[in-house]
Design a protein around this motif. Sequence first.
Motif, short mmCIF file in Angstrom:
data_model
loop_
_atom_site.label_atom_id
_atom_site.label_comp_id
_atom_site.label_asym_id
_atom_site.label_seq_id
_atom_site.Cartn_x
_atom_site.Cartn_y
_atom_site.Cartn_z
N ILE A 1 8.42 -7.52 12.40
CA ILE A 1 7.18 -7.11 12.11
C ILE A 1 6.26 -7.52 12.80
N GLU A 2 5.43 -6.88 13.84
CA GLU A 2 4.38 -7.57 14.40
C GLU A 2 3.14 -7.65 13.53
N ALA A 3 2.58 -8.98 13.92
CA ALA A 3 1.49 -9.44 13.29
C ALA A 3 0.49 -8.70 12.66
N THR A 4 -0.04 -7.81 13.94
CA THR A 4 -1.10 -6.92 13.61
C THR A 4 -0.90 -6.00 12.27
N ARG A 5 0.36 -5.78 12.00
CA ARG A 5 0.76 -4.65 10.99
C ARG A 5 0.54 -5.41 9.78
N LEU A 6 1.13 -6.89 9.83
CA LEU A 6 0.94 -7.82 8.57
C LEU A 6 -0.45 -8.08 8.30
N THR A 7 -1.38 -8.06 9.30
CA THR A 7 -2.56 -8.80 8.53
C THR A 7 -3.70 -7.54 8.55
N SER A 8 -3.44 -6.27 9.08
CA SER A 8 -4.32 -5.19 8.95
C SER A 8 -3.81 -4.06 8.09
N GLY A 9 -2.60 -4.10 7.47
CA GLY A 9 -2.19 -3.20 6.77
C GLY A 9 -3.30 -2.70 5.36
N ARG A 10 -3.03 -1.42 5.04
CA ARG A 10 -3.92 -0.89 4.05
C ARG A 10 -3.14 -1.56 2.70
N PRO A 11 -4.19 -1.72 1.56
CA PRO A 11 -3.61 -2.23 0.60
C PRO A 11 -2.44 -1.25 -0.02
N ALA A 12 -1.32 -1.94 -0.78
CA ALA A 12 -0.39 -1.04 -1.25
C ALA A 12 -0.75 -0.36 -2.27
N GLY A 13 -0.48 1.07 -2.02
CA GLY A 13 -1.09 2.05 -3.17
C GLY A 13 -2.17 2.88 -2.75
N ALA A 14 -3.16 2.21 -1.71
CA ALA A 14 -4.15 2.74 -1.07
C ALA A 14 -3.82 4.34 -0.52
N THR B 1 10.92 -13.65 -0.20
CA THR B 1 10.32 -13.14 0.79
C THR B 1 8.85 -12.72 0.09
N ARG B 2 8.45 -12.45 -1.21
CA ARG B 2 7.43 -12.29 -1.67
C ARG B 2 6.54 -13.34 -1.79
N GLN B 3 7.19 -14.57 -1.91
CA GLN B 3 6.45 -15.89 -2.07
C GLN B 3 5.87 -16.05 -0.76
N ALA B 4 6.79 -16.11 0.27
CA ALA B 4 6.37 -16.43 1.64
C ALA B 4 5.25 -15.69 2.10
N LEU B 5 5.38 -14.22 1.85
CA LEU B 5 4.36 -13.53 2.32
C LEU B 5 2.95 -13.80 1.65
N ARG B 6 2.87 -14.22 0.31
CA ARG B 6 1.76 -14.60 -0.50
C ARG B 6 1.25 -15.91 0.10
N ASP B 7 2.25 -16.87 0.71
CA ASP B 7 1.86 -18.10 0.99
C ASP B 7 1.20 -17.98 2.35
N TRP B 8 1.65 -17.05 3.38
CA TRP B 8 1.16 -16.64 4.60
C TRP B 8 -0.03 -15.80 4.71
N TRP C 1 -0.02 -12.76 3.70
CA TRP C 1 0.33 -11.29 4.26
C TRP C 1 0.94 -10.50 2.91
N ASP C 2 0.32 -10.70 2.01
CA ASP C 2 0.84 -9.78 0.74
C ASP C 2 -0.39 -8.83 0.75
N GLY C 3 0.18 -7.85 -0.58
CA GLY C 3 -0.84 -6.72 -0.94
C GLY C 3 -1.21 -5.58 -0.14
N THR C 4 -0.30 -5.57 1.27
CA THR C 4 -0.73 -4.39 2.01
C THR C 4 0.68 -3.67 2.14
N ARG C 5 0.52 -2.17 2.39
CA ARG C 5 1.86 -1.54 2.51
C ARG C 5 2.84 -2.26 3.58
N THR C 6 2.40 -2.82 4.56
CA THR C 6 3.44 -3.57 5.58
C THR C 6 4.20 -4.70 4.71
N ALA C 7 3.45 -5.26 3.67
CA ALA C 7 4.12 -6.22 2.77
C ALA C 7 5.28 -5.44 1.90
N GLU C 8 4.84 -4.44 1.48
CA GLU C 8 5.68 -3.64 0.73
C GLU C 8 7.19 -3.24 1.57
#
Length: 158
Positions: free
Chosen positions: A142-155, A41-48, A50-57
């Motif tokens: 999970i809706e796309a708006t959450r995946l594309t606009s989430g705060r960075p993880a740890g922010a 899943t981590r790799q798929a999120l990176r490829d798409w 959608w990684d590096g956000t709270r929603t990705a976590e």
Amino acid sequence: METIGPETGHPVSAGLPTGGQRRRLALAGVRGPVAKGRDFTRQALRDWGWDGTRTAEDTLLLVSELLTNASLHADGCHELVLTAGEAGLRIEVCDGTTTLPRRDPAPRRGIPGGHGLHIVERLSDRWGARTHEHGKAVWAEIEATRLTSGRPAGAPPG
């Protein structure tokens, strides 16, 4: 953004392909299905993209909960399916039983067990289960708006 494909060494475009994409990971008989599912899943999120956000976590936690539930309560995971599209991400975990999951109405704080579907409910926009001829699939979306606009993880929130 450009990524080099491991099989060919040629550039491949990152991001969600037009029309979406479905990725499947066979897990029947695999040791460590939760860790393998998280890595997949981590790799798929990176490829798409959608990684590096709270929603990705949150997505990785959802995958962990769904795979753990299948391992503990449904005789193991058979397959993890990730479907990405313009509307968002659908996570499905397939197992070999037709017994539908039941959310514990009153899990006890501080006591292990009974919390998984509450976590799935809180972190996803929708979730459910469906039976099929070989077992069932428990899914979360999970809706796309959450995946594309989430705060960075740890922010910090704000």
